[in-house]
Design a protein around this motif. Structure first.
Motif, PDB file in Angstrom:
ATOM      1  N   ILE A   1       0.674  -1.118  -0.242  1.00  0.00           N
ATOM      2  CA  ILE A   1       0.071   0.138  -0.242  1.00  0.00           C
ATOM      3  C   ILE A   1       1.265   1.201  -0.216  1.00  0.00           C
ATOM      4  CG2 ILE A   1      -1.775   1.825   1.215  1.00  0.00           C
ATOM      5  CD1 ILE A   1      -2.641  -1.486   2.148  1.00  0.00           C
ATOM      6  N   ILE A   2       0.395   2.568  -0.858  1.00  0.00           N
ATOM      7  CA  ILE A   2       1.148   3.127  -0.642  1.00  0.00           C
ATOM      8  C   ILE A   2       1.597   4.343   0.504  1.00  0.00           C
ATOM      9  CG2 ILE A   2       0.517   4.093  -3.560  1.00  0.00           C
ATOM     10  CD1 ILE A   2      -1.326   6.180  -2.127  1.00  0.00           C
ATOM     11  N   GLN A   3       2.819   4.458   0.535  1.00  0.00           N
ATOM     12  CA  GLN A   3       2.885   5.481   1.628  1.00  0.00           C
ATOM     13  C   GLN A   3       2.200   6.856   1.823  1.00  0.00           C
ATOM     14  OE1 GLN A   3       5.396   4.251   4.296  1.00  0.00           O
ATOM     15  NE2 GLN A   3       5.472   2.564   2.256  1.00  0.00           N
ATOM     16  N   GLY A   4       2.180   7.209   3.030  1.00  0.00           N
ATOM     17  CA  GLY A   4       1.201   8.529   2.802  1.00  0.00           C
ATOM     18  C   GLY A   4       0.956   8.431   4.829  1.00  0.00           C
ATOM     19  N   ASP A   5      -0.077   9.232   5.466  1.00  0.00           N
ATOM     20  CA  ASP A   5      -0.797   9.204   6.921  1.00  0.00           C
ATOM     21  C   ASP A   5      -1.802   7.938   6.254  1.00  0.00           C
ATOM     22  OD1 ASP A   5      -2.502   9.929   8.935  1.00  0.00           O
ATOM     23  OD2 ASP A   5      -2.503  11.609   8.598  1.00  0.00           O
ATOM     24  N   PRO A   6      -1.583   7.087   7.456  1.00  0.00           N
ATOM     25  CA  PRO A   6      -3.040   5.668   6.868  1.00  0.00           C
ATOM     26  C   PRO A   6      -3.859   6.011   7.547  1.00  0.00           C
ATOM     27  CG  PRO A   6      -0.925   5.155   9.020  1.00  0.00           C
ATOM     28  CD  PRO A   6      -0.405   6.804   8.050  1.00  0.00           C
ATOM     29  N   GLN A   7      -3.920   7.078   8.074  1.00  0.00           N
ATOM     30  CA  GLN A   7      -5.091   7.221   8.517  1.00  0.00           C
ATOM     31  C   GLN A   7      -6.094   7.803   7.519  1.00  0.00           C
ATOM     32  OE1 GLN A   7      -7.233   7.202  11.594  1.00  0.00           O
ATOM     33  NE2 GLN A   7      -8.873   7.927  10.722  1.00  0.00           N
ATOM     34  N   GLU A   8      -5.853   9.119   7.002  1.00  0.00           N
ATOM     35  CA  GLU A   8      -5.682  10.167   6.205  1.00  0.00           C
ATOM     36  C   GLU A   8      -6.169   9.168   4.589  1.00  0.00           C
ATOM     37  OE1 GLU A   8      -4.701  13.842   3.176  1.00  0.00           O
ATOM     38  OE2 GLU A   8      -2.764  12.435   3.284  1.00  0.00           O
ATOM     39  N   LEU A   9      -5.283   8.233   4.212  1.00  0.00           N
ATOM     40  CA  LEU A   9      -5.762   6.947   3.405  1.00  0.00           C
ATOM     41  C   LEU A   9      -7.293   6.011   3.466  1.00  0.00           C
ATOM     42  CD1 LEU A   9      -2.023   5.511   2.652  1.00  0.00           C
ATOM     43  CD2 LEU A   9      -3.141   7.260   1.245  1.00  0.00           C
ATOM     44  N   LEU A  10      -7.355   5.839   5.208  1.00  0.00           N
ATOM     45  CA  LEU A  10      -8.394   5.173   5.620  1.00  0.00           C
ATOM     46  C   LEU A  10      -9.902   6.236   4.936  1.00  0.00           C
ATOM     47  CD1 LEU A  10      -9.749   2.815   5.972  1.00  0.00           C
ATOM     48  CD2 LEU A  10      -9.377   2.900   8.479  1.00  0.00           C
ATOM     49  N   GLU A  11      -9.297   6.813   5.583  1.00  0.00           N
ATOM     50  CA  GLU A  11     -10.623   8.020   5.344  1.00  0.00           C
ATOM     51  C   GLU A  11     -11.010   8.105   3.325  1.00  0.00           C
ATOM     52  OE1 GLU A  11     -10.130  11.497   7.863  1.00  0.00           O
ATOM     53  OE2 GLU A  11      -9.915  10.508   9.672  1.00  0.00           O
TER      54      GLU A  11
ATOM     55  N   ARG B   1     -13.493  -7.050 -10.758  1.00  0.00           N
ATOM     56  CA  ARG B   1     -13.239  -6.412 -11.612  1.00  0.00           C
ATOM     57  C   ARG B   1     -12.474  -5.159 -11.393  1.00  0.00           C
ATOM     58  NH1 ARG B   1     -10.609  -2.971 -14.471  1.00  0.00           N
ATOM     59  NH2 ARG B   1     -10.253  -3.029 -17.109  1.00  0.00           N
ATOM     60  N   LYS B   2     -13.751  -4.674 -10.854  1.00  0.00           N
ATOM     61  CA  LYS B   2     -14.219  -2.891 -10.298  1.00  0.00           C
ATOM     62  C   LYS B   2     -13.918  -2.490  -8.873  1.00  0.00           C
ATOM     63  CE  LYS B   2     -18.431  -2.590 -13.044  1.00  0.00           C
ATOM     64  NZ  LYS B   2     -20.008  -2.795 -13.707  1.00  0.00           N
ATOM     65  N   VAL B   3     -13.713  -4.154  -7.966  1.00  0.00           N
ATOM     66  CA  VAL B   3     -13.032  -3.398  -7.026  1.00  0.00           C
ATOM     67  C   VAL B   3     -11.852  -3.550  -7.198  1.00  0.00           C
ATOM     68  CG1 VAL B   3     -12.574  -4.171  -4.134  1.00  0.00           C
ATOM     69  CG2 VAL B   3     -14.834  -4.399  -5.410  1.00  0.00           C
ATOM     70  N   ASP B   4     -11.151  -4.256  -7.787  1.00  0.00           N
ATOM     71  CA  ASP B   4      -9.740  -4.221  -8.346  1.00  0.00           C
ATOM     72  C   ASP B   4      -9.348  -2.855  -8.924  1.00  0.00           C
ATOM     73  OD1 ASP B   4      -8.780  -6.837  -7.024  1.00  0.00           O
ATOM     74  OD2 ASP B   4      -8.780  -7.448  -9.406  1.00  0.00           O
ATOM     75  N   VAL B   5      -9.402  -2.005  -9.872  1.00  0.00           N
ATOM     76  CA  VAL B   5      -9.444  -0.891 -10.160  1.00  0.00           C
ATOM     77  C   VAL B   5      -9.724   0.065  -8.652  1.00  0.00           C
ATOM     78  CG1 VAL B   5     -10.803   1.441 -11.740  1.00  0.00           C
ATOM     79  CG2 VAL B   5     -10.397  -1.280 -12.233  1.00  0.00           C
ATOM     80  N   LEU B   6     -11.358   0.185  -7.945  1.00  0.00           N
ATOM     81  CA  LEU B   6     -10.899   1.186  -6.999  1.00  0.00           C
ATOM     82  C   LEU B   6      -9.716   1.000  -5.933  1.00  0.00           C
ATOM     83  CD1 LEU B   6     -12.472   2.877  -4.694  1.00  0.00           C
ATOM     84  CD2 LEU B   6     -13.057   0.347  -3.888  1.00  0.00           C
ATOM     85  N   LEU B   7      -9.301  -0.254  -5.132  1.00  0.00           N
ATOM     86  CA  LEU B   7      -8.042  -0.682  -5.039  1.00  0.00           C
ATOM     87  C   LEU B   7      -6.950   0.041  -4.893  1.00  0.00           C
ATOM     88  CD1 LEU B   7      -8.574  -4.507  -3.102  1.00  0.00           C
ATOM     89  CD2 LEU B   7      -8.819  -1.990  -1.990  1.00  0.00           C
ATOM     90  N   ARG B   8      -6.163   0.212  -6.735  1.00  0.00           N
ATOM     91  CA  ARG B   8      -5.376   1.064  -7.275  1.00  0.00           C
ATOM     92  C   ARG B   8      -5.115   2.671  -6.840  1.00  0.00           C
ATOM     93  NH1 ARG B   8      -6.292  -0.471 -13.987  1.00  0.00           N
ATOM     94  NH2 ARG B   8      -5.644  -3.252 -13.887  1.00  0.00           N
ATOM     95  N   MET B   9      -6.322   2.879  -6.103  1.00  0.00           N
ATOM     96  CA  MET B   9      -5.800   4.022  -5.904  1.00  0.00           C
ATOM     97  C   MET B   9      -4.939   4.077  -4.150  1.00  0.00           C
ATOM     98  SD  MET B   9      -9.281   5.318  -3.856  1.00  0.00           S
ATOM     99  CE  MET B   9      -9.981   4.817  -2.313  1.00  0.00           C
ATOM    100  N   LEU B  10      -4.823   2.277  -3.856  1.00  0.00           N
ATOM    101  CA  LEU B  10      -4.032   2.333  -2.774  1.00  0.00           C
ATOM    102  C   LEU B  10      -2.473   1.449  -2.736  1.00  0.00           C
ATOM    103  CD1 LEU B  10      -6.690   1.544  -0.034  1.00  0.00           C
ATOM    104  CD2 LEU B  10      -5.118   3.555  -0.128  1.00  0.00           C
ATOM    105  N   SER B  11      -2.870   0.713  -4.139  1.00  0.00           N
ATOM    106  CA  SER B  11      -1.070  -0.316  -4.664  1.00  0.00           C
ATOM    107  C   SER B  11      -0.209   0.031  -4.712  1.00  0.00           C
ATOM    108  CB  SER B  11      -2.778  -0.960  -5.104  1.00  0.00           C
ATOM    109  OG  SER B  11      -2.149  -2.270  -5.106  1.00  0.00           O
ATOM    110  N   THR B  12       0.691  -0.268  -4.267  1.00  0.00           N
ATOM    111  CA  THR B  12       2.063  -0.324  -5.139  1.00  0.00           C
ATOM    112  C   THR B  12       1.889  -0.430  -6.309  1.00  0.00           C
ATOM    113  OG1 THR B  12       2.641  -1.412  -3.899  1.00  0.00           O
ATOM    114  CG2 THR B  12       2.987   0.908  -3.387  1.00  0.00           C
ATOM    115  N   ARG B  13       1.251  -1.300  -7.385  1.00  0.00           N
ATOM    116  CA  ARG B  13       1.798  -2.046  -7.921  1.00  0.00           C
ATOM    117  C   ARG B  13       0.309  -1.565  -9.120  1.00  0.00           C
ATOM    118  NH1 ARG B  13      -1.033  -7.204  -5.625  1.00  0.00           N
ATOM    119  NH2 ARG B  13      -1.730  -6.527  -3.919  1.00  0.00           N
TER     120      ARG B  13
END
Length: 131
Positions: A86-96, A119-131
């Motif tokens: 998961i990408i770096q940054g404030d974890p609380q902010e990322l969760l919010e 597939r749609k959830v995979d796309v959604l999770l790209r905002m958090l994923s480092t891959r």
């Protein structure tokens, strides 16, 4: 309401006991939440949380219910950052941000999301994923 919160807590606790990676846990959470019929308690918490005129006991109930999500999901974000998933940054902010996006989707057309949801959830999770 208490039963819904207890059920949610139980599901999140069960996910914690799996061998899923943090990102996979977030995917399971999002998939479950976005399936039609599973989002009612989440929507209610979101609606009541934005209401100005709530009795104090209802505010406390909403706070405690929302806390269930934070207590389970925040460690997933932090662990995912530690292992580079998961990408770096404030974890609380990322969760919010993640929960706000999920809330927005739930307020929209869930029927759209249920078609090819994986597939749609995979796309959604790209905002958090480092891959």
């Amino acid at each position: 309401w208490g039963m819904e919160t207890a059920d949610t807590k139980k599901r999140l606790d069960e996910m914690n006991k799996t061998n899923l990676s943090p990102l996979e846990k977030l995917k399971a959470f999002a998939t479950f939440g976005l399936k039609e019929g599973n989002s009612d308690i989440f929507r209610l918490i979101q609606h009541l949380g934005s209401s100005d005129k709530m009795p104090e006991h209802v505010q406390e109930l909403v706070f405690n219910s929302g806390k269930v999500y934070l207590e389970s999901l925040l460690p997933w974000i932090m662990e995912g950052q530690e292992i580079g998933e998961i990408i770096q940054g404030d974890p609380q902010e990322l969760l919010e941000i993640f929960l706000n996006v999920i809330s927005g989707i739930m307020a929209d057309d869930l029927a759209f999301w249920n078609h090819n949801i994986e597939r749609k959830v995979d796309v959604l999770l790209r905002m958090l994923s480092t891959r």
